[in-house]
Structures are given as C-alpha cells and as structure tokens.
Design a protein around this motif. Sequence first.
Motif, PDB file in Angstrom:
ATOM      1  N   GLN B 104       0.852  -1.199   0.000  1.00  0.00           N
ATOM      2  CA  GLN B 104       0.000   0.000   0.000  1.00  0.00           C
ATOM      3  C   GLN B 104       0.887   1.249   0.000  1.00  0.00           C
ATOM      4  O   GLN B 104       2.035   1.184   0.437  1.00  0.00           O
ATOM      5  N   PRO B 105       0.332   2.397  -0.409  1.00  0.00           N
ATOM      6  CA  PRO B 105       1.077   3.633  -0.200  1.00  0.00           C
ATOM      7  C   PRO B 105       1.314   3.828   1.307  1.00  0.00           C
ATOM      8  O   PRO B 105       0.405   3.581   2.104  1.00  0.00           O
ATOM      9  N   VAL B 106       2.525   4.257   1.663  1.00  0.00           N
ATOM     10  CA  VAL B 106       2.877   4.419   3.075  1.00  0.00           C
ATOM     11  C   VAL B 106       1.928   5.410   3.758  1.00  0.00           C
ATOM     12  O   VAL B 106       1.513   5.231   4.899  1.00  0.00           O
ATOM     13  N   MET B 107       1.559   6.467   2.999  1.00  0.00           N
ATOM     14  CA  MET B 107       0.663   7.484   3.543  1.00  0.00           C
ATOM     15  C   MET B 107      -0.613   6.837   4.054  1.00  0.00           C
ATOM     16  O   MET B 107      -1.082   7.131   5.161  1.00  0.00           O
ATOM     17  N   GLN B 108      -1.141   5.936   3.242  1.00  0.00           N
ATOM     18  CA  GLN B 108      -2.406   5.283   3.586  1.00  0.00           C
ATOM     19  C   GLN B 108      -2.246   4.414   4.842  1.00  0.00           C
ATOM     20  O   GLN B 108      -3.089   4.431   5.734  1.00  0.00           O
ATOM     21  N   ASP B 109      -1.129   3.683   4.894  1.00  0.00           N
ATOM     22  CA  ASP B 109      -0.857   2.850   6.066  1.00  0.00           C
ATOM     23  C   ASP B 109      -0.749   3.701   7.329  1.00  0.00           C
ATOM     24  O   ASP B 109      -1.307   3.372   8.375  1.00  0.00           O
ATOM     25  N   LEU B 110       0.002   4.815   7.193  1.00  0.00           N
ATOM     26  CA  LEU B 110       0.229   5.664   8.368  1.00  0.00           C
ATOM     27  C   LEU B 110      -1.072   6.300   8.847  1.00  0.00           C
ATOM     28  O   LEU B 110      -1.294   6.469  10.041  1.00  0.00           O
ATOM     29  N   MET B 111      -1.930   6.654   7.886  1.00  0.00           N
ATOM     30  CA  MET B 111      -3.204   7.268   8.259  1.00  0.00           C
ATOM     31  C   MET B 111      -4.050   6.301   9.091  1.00  0.00           C
ATOM     32  O   MET B 111      -4.905   6.714   9.857  1.00  0.00           O
ATOM     33  N   ARG B 112      -3.801   5.007   8.911  1.00  0.00           N
ATOM     34  CA  ARG B 112      -4.525   4.033   9.711  1.00  0.00           C
ATOM     35  C   ARG B 112      -3.818   3.772  11.046  1.00  0.00           C
ATOM     36  O   ARG B 112      -4.449   3.680  12.084  1.00  0.00           O
ATOM     37  N   ALA B 113      -2.475   3.664  10.993  1.00  0.00           N
ATOM     38  CA  ALA B 113      -1.725   3.293  12.203  1.00  0.00           C
ATOM     39  C   ALA B 113      -1.591   4.459  13.177  1.00  0.00           C
ATOM     40  O   ALA B 113      -1.663   4.278  14.390  1.00  0.00           O
ATOM     41  N   PHE B 114      -1.422   5.655  12.635  1.00  0.00           N
ATOM     42  CA  PHE B 114      -1.130   6.796  13.502  1.00  0.00           C
ATOM     43  C   PHE B 114      -2.238   7.138  14.503  1.00  0.00           C
ATOM     44  O   PHE B 114      -1.963   7.325  15.686  1.00  0.00           O
ATOM     45  N   PRO B 115      -3.506   7.194  14.051  1.00  0.00           N
ATOM     46  CA  PRO B 115      -4.556   7.502  15.033  1.00  0.00           C
ATOM     47  C   PRO B 115      -4.627   6.475  16.166  1.00  0.00           C
ATOM     48  O   PRO B 115      -4.927   6.834  17.309  1.00  0.00           O
ATOM     49  N   ALA B 116      -4.312   5.219  15.855  1.00  0.00           N
ATOM     50  CA  ALA B 116      -4.323   4.189  16.902  1.00  0.00           C
ATOM     51  C   ALA B 116      -3.286   4.507  17.964  1.00  0.00           C
ATOM     52  O   ALA B 116      -3.567   4.473  19.170  1.00  0.00           O
ATOM     53  N   THR B 117      -2.078   4.873  17.501  1.00  0.00           N
ATOM     54  CA  THR B 117      -1.014   5.224  18.444  1.00  0.00           C
ATOM     55  C   THR B 117      -1.345   6.513  19.184  1.00  0.00           C
ATOM     56  O   THR B 117      -1.135   6.630  20.389  1.00  0.00           O
ATOM     57  N   LEU B 118      -1.906   7.473  18.448  1.00  0.00           N
ATOM     58  CA  LEU B 118      -2.244   8.751  19.063  1.00  0.00           C
ATOM     59  C   LEU B 118      -3.272   8.553  20.172  1.00  0.00           C
ATOM     60  O   LEU B 118      -3.132   9.103  21.272  1.00  0.00           O
ATOM     61  N   GLU B 119      -4.272   7.737  19.897  1.00  0.00           N
ATOM     62  CA  GLU B 119      -5.311   7.466  20.890  1.00  0.00           C
ATOM     63  C   GLU B 119      -4.707   6.837  22.138  1.00  0.00           C
ATOM     64  O   GLU B 119      -4.981   7.248  23.263  1.00  0.00           O
ATOM     65  N   LEU B 120      -3.828   5.852  21.908  1.00  0.00           N
ATOM     66  CA  LEU B 120      -3.205   5.148  23.022  1.00  0.00           C
ATOM     67  C   LEU B 120      -2.300   6.068  23.840  1.00  0.00           C
ATOM     68  O   LEU B 120      -2.383   6.112  25.076  1.00  0.00           O
ATOM     69  N   SER B 121      -1.472   6.849  23.157  1.00  0.00           N
ATOM     70  CA  SER B 121      -0.533   7.666  23.929  1.00  0.00           C
ATOM     71  C   SER B 121      -1.219   8.872  24.563  1.00  0.00           C
ATOM     72  O   SER B 121      -0.820   9.300  25.643  1.00  0.00           O
ATOM     73  N   LEU B 122      -2.263   9.383  23.922  1.00  0.00           N
ATOM     74  CA  LEU B 122      -3.037  10.459  24.558  1.00  0.00           C
ATOM     75  C   LEU B 122      -3.650   9.958  25.860  1.00  0.00           C
ATOM     76  O   LEU B 122      -3.548  10.609  26.901  1.00  0.00           O
ATOM     77  N   ALA B 123      -4.287   8.796  25.759  1.00  0.00           N
ATOM     78  CA  ALA B 123      -4.909   8.218  26.949  1.00  0.00           C
ATOM     79  C   ALA B 123      -3.867   7.963  28.025  1.00  0.00           C
ATOM     80  O   ALA B 123      -4.093   8.233  29.211  1.00  0.00           O
ATOM     81  N   ALA B 124      -2.686   7.457  27.596  1.00  0.00           N
ATOM     82  CA  ALA B 124      -1.621   7.172  28.559  1.00  0.00           C
ATOM     83  C   ALA B 124      -1.117   8.455  29.209  1.00  0.00           C
ATOM     84  O   ALA B 124      -0.883   8.499  30.420  1.00  0.00           O
TER      85      ALA B 124
END
Lengths: 286, 353
Positions: B104-124
């Motif tokens: 896949q285009p990396v941009m597309q992958d990151l758009m999926r992975a990044f919010p997951a990490t952001l949610e987790l680290s924000l909560a943390a």
Amino acid sequence: MSEPRLLQLQDLRVSFHSRDGVVDAVRGVSFSLGREKLGIVGESGSGKSMTGRALMRLLPSTATMHAKTMRFGEIDLLAASERQMCQVRGRHIAMIMQDPKYSLNPVVTVGKQITETYRRHRRTGGRAARDYAIEMLDAVKIRDPARVFHQYPHEISGGMGQRVMIAMMLAAEPSLLIADEPTSALDVTVRFEILQLLDELIQSRHLGVLFISHDLNLVRRYCDRVLIMYAGQVVEEIEADRLNEATHPYTRGLLDSMPRIHRPRHRLPVLQRDPAWREPLTADER
Amino acid sequence: MAPITRMAAFGRGAIPTSAGLRVGLGRVVSVLFTLLGLLALTFFIGRLLPADPVLAVTGPEVTKATYDRVYLELGLDRSVWQQFLGYIGGVLQGDLGRSTTTGQPVMQDLMRAFPATLELSLAAAIVGSAVGIPLGIAAAVNRGSWIDHIARIIGLAGYSIPIFWMGLMGLFLFYAKLHWVGPSGRVDIFYEGMVPPVTGMMMVDAAIAGDWTVFRSAFAHLILPASVLGYYSTAYISRMTRSFMLEQMTQEYVIAARAKGLSRSAVIWRHAFKNIRVQLLTVVALVFGGLLDGTVLIETVFGWPGVGQYLTRGLQFNDINVVMSTVLMIGVLFLTINVVSDWLYRRLDPRTR
C-alpha cells in the motif's frame, strides 16, 4: 502605657535541628508591644527575622520554637491550631517582606493578590472585593489603580511592588504589622517614599508595628523604641531618641562604626566582638 | 525554542503588533528550518539503510533489464541533490512512496496506524498526568512523611517494572481472571468496522457515530494498555512535579501567601501550583512525545495496530519507505508538540507574553 498591650512575648526560643547538630537562632527573646513602633536591630543571623516569623508561626519546617508566653490580645498564639492561625494571619497580624520581586506571586495579577486577602477574611463577593482592592491601591498612592489592578508583578517597578505588598497585607485591616526589612531591597530614592507612606498608614490605621532592620539610623529615626539583638538575644532595649546613651558594648560598637559627615575619619573602626556577649543573659539583665 | 521565548520577552516594550509579527515570523522560519533538517535526515537514513531500493521493489530474482528499468523509474540515476528535491516534492504532495511489505502507499498505512497510536498515547499521557501530578504534589507538601515514601515507591515501581511484563500480568489479571477489560486489539472483533472512521481514534469515532456499545468496547480495550503505559510515565511526572513543587514551597511569595492567612490548599493550588504549570507542561509534552514513539512494546503485547508495530515490521523487512516516513512523521510530531507547548507557555506565564 494605659492601653492594653497588643502583643506579649516571653522567652521565645527558636532552634534548627540538622545533622550537624542544633543551632539556636533565637535564645530567649521577650518584649511586649502596644500600638507603637518597635524596632529590632541586629546583624545578619542575629535572629531578628526569625523572631518576626515565629510570631506568625511561619517558621521553616526544620525549626522548632518554644516560648513561655506568646499572646496577641486575647489569643494565645502558642495554643492556637493551624486553622486558628489562618484566621490570625492577615486579619490580626500581617507581614511586609523585603523584596516584592520575590514576595509577590509572579503569575498572579496584582489585583487578585489583594482581593485574595480581603475575601479570605471578609467573605465578600468578587465585585465588592475588586472595588475595595482598587481603593487600597489608591490608598497606597498608586496612580491609575484600575490599570495596575490587572497588571502582573513583573510589569511594575520595585517601589510600586512594595506599595502593592503593603496594600495586600493591610487589606484585611490587621492591627499589628511586622515589617521585615521593608525598604532594604529598594532604591534609596524610593525608600523614603515607602517609609513615609507606611508611616501615614500606621498613623491613620492606628497600627502596632514591629520594624525589623539592620539599619540603625533608620530605626532610630523611625521607631519609638529599639531592641538590639545579638546572637539570638536582646542585648539592649532603649527609647529610640536615647540611643546615644546606649550602654551595651555591642550597641556602642555599632554606633561607633557609623560614618558621619561632619566628623570625617580616616578609617572606621572594626567592631571587636566579645565572646561574653554570646553568653546567656541572667534574669535581671533581661 | 528558548531564544525565541527570550526574543518575545525582549520585544515587549516595542509596538505590540510589529513585535508580535516579528516573533511569529521568527517562529515560522525556525519551524521551516527544522523541518528541512528533518527531511534531510530521513532522506539520508533512506540512503544509509543496507538495502538496495531496486531489489526491495523487484525481489531478489531479477533480470538485468528489469533491474535497470526499475533503477531508472526510481530516479536513482539522478544526482543526490535532484533526488533530495524530488523526495521533498513528493513529501509535500503527500507521496511517501509505497510500502514493499504491505503493497500500500505508506501514507495510507500511516493514516490508519497513527490515530491508533495517538489514541493510546493520549490516553496514557492523561492517565500519567492525572496520577503523577497529584502524587508529586502530595509527596512535596508532605515531604519526608509516609505519603512521600509511598509516592516514591509507586513511582519507582512504575519505572522499574518492565512494561511488557506489566502488560502481560495486567491482561492475565484484569482480562483472563476478572473480565474487567477487553483482550488485545482495539475493539471486540464483531464491532470491527462498525463505526465509520472519521478521526481514526476508535473511541472518538464511536462517540461521533453515537454508538455507545462500540464506545464501551473500545474503552475496555484501551484502558489497560493506556494505564500500563501511563503508569510508566507516572514515575517521571510525579518525581518532576515533586521537585518543582519543593522548589516553589520555599519561595518568598509562598510565605507571603501564608502570611495573608490563606489556607494550606489555597497556598498550594492557587499560588505554588500556578508557578510550576509551565515546567509541568514541558515534562508532559516530553512524556507525550516519548510515549508516541515508545509504544512499540505495548503495541506488540496488546496487538495494537499502531505506528510502533508498523515501524518494527518495516525495519525487519528493510522497508525503506516505511522507515523513512515513520521517522519523518515522529519528527513532525515532536515539532508540533514543541510549537503547541511553546504557545501554551505564553498563555500560562505572563512574563513570556
């Protein structure tokens, strides 16, 4: 002395316990104070500031204090709980500190710091407290009080800062004011203005003042009575206008070390300290 | 960002609009320069990785003709400068290349992975601050007492216990034994894809969709990894809070506030705490930044499809574009955190306005 005494202090002792042993900062200080100006003079470390702090029970946590009596009017300051002391501080006894640069909270507006005192003791609404604070700023002769009200301490000068400090401490109308070196951090030109202002407020509000200073000349001019402290003890107590008749060798030494315009001297004498001055005073010496 | 802050304080006396404009312009320029440096860095990371970019695309079995064609297609015959400019141009258009592992285009992958990490680290970060700051203050104002010691032990434990072990034990206790929380993953498997992704953060999306069943499920899955990660940062936050607070409690203005007759809690919160907010902000911003790229272990333990996992896989398979882009994204994030906290400083400390 027909008036009842505001403050009675007997045999105050303050000591600091550290790993290196015990340091006695105040060793048996006694005095009483009416609605007058009492000066405490002494060198650094003589215990004068600690005496002032002890009266408000605001000593550092490493200090311990004892006294035979420490009364403010009807209130026993030794027996009072911390809660009761919070009612006494600001409301009955207030303290002006040395340098407004450090003693005003840098991130709280001038107005808020004044209203805080007032609201703490008078339980009024924000509006009334605001009006009162502006009145107080006016009383300490700050021009444009409505503007200064919203300013932060770093935006005003040192002299103005000390006026704010005075307004803040007098806001709840205490009857005893402890002034701990109130002008030492100020420029000489501003110093006189602040002293004059303080004097006017003391007169008009009929305050008792404990004036702590290392400046013998200042205390002599400003106060009614002077206590000379050395090594945690009061070595001499004397009427301010009779200071020249002082008998204790330490006081004499201090007076002698002061330069005078009309009697030029080559070299000022260095104070010779007698170890005997450190000895505990006997009962009748006190 | 310190020089800029000082400039702001210095320029205060001047005409406010022009000074403000100059400071703002200065900040934009400095951010742009940092960004350029970051791009250069990721570009050279891409060149230094021990992987042949052509073979990464074609696979190891390749004819000379194909190899040469791909070589030209990737523009590898151009000079380094041209390649660098081409890279910048691509990044600015959102083209980060294609991942050789996912296809896949990396941009597309990151758009999926990044919010997951952001949610987790924000909560943390929220958990870490909500526990760490009060703990640090309690320790400071009760210095040397049992409260201080307990706070120290809690903090030390959070710092010393390996985070993956704590994650596993947490799963064992709270999921397997007590059934309080969900297992690994971001949401229960049958809720997967039930809410339309808006932000990519599962809880936020569920709330937007108004689907509270999914919201609860997402919360149940988030709470444990966020707590484990947050507990780890609690140690640092509480120790820093304690030392900031101890420093403030001996200041003259604290004595003045007490001399006014203010209660202990008023002195602590209305006076001392207000003075450590800026310092705390720095700590929390750093912790948050650290959490963002430090979630690799916890993402592995909890099967959390975030950036950490994505980057690890990219490194394992020599996926150059993934590594370059993830590093770039983390860099941009730190830059953003910096800019935001710099702006917040100004809001919190009147002396820097």
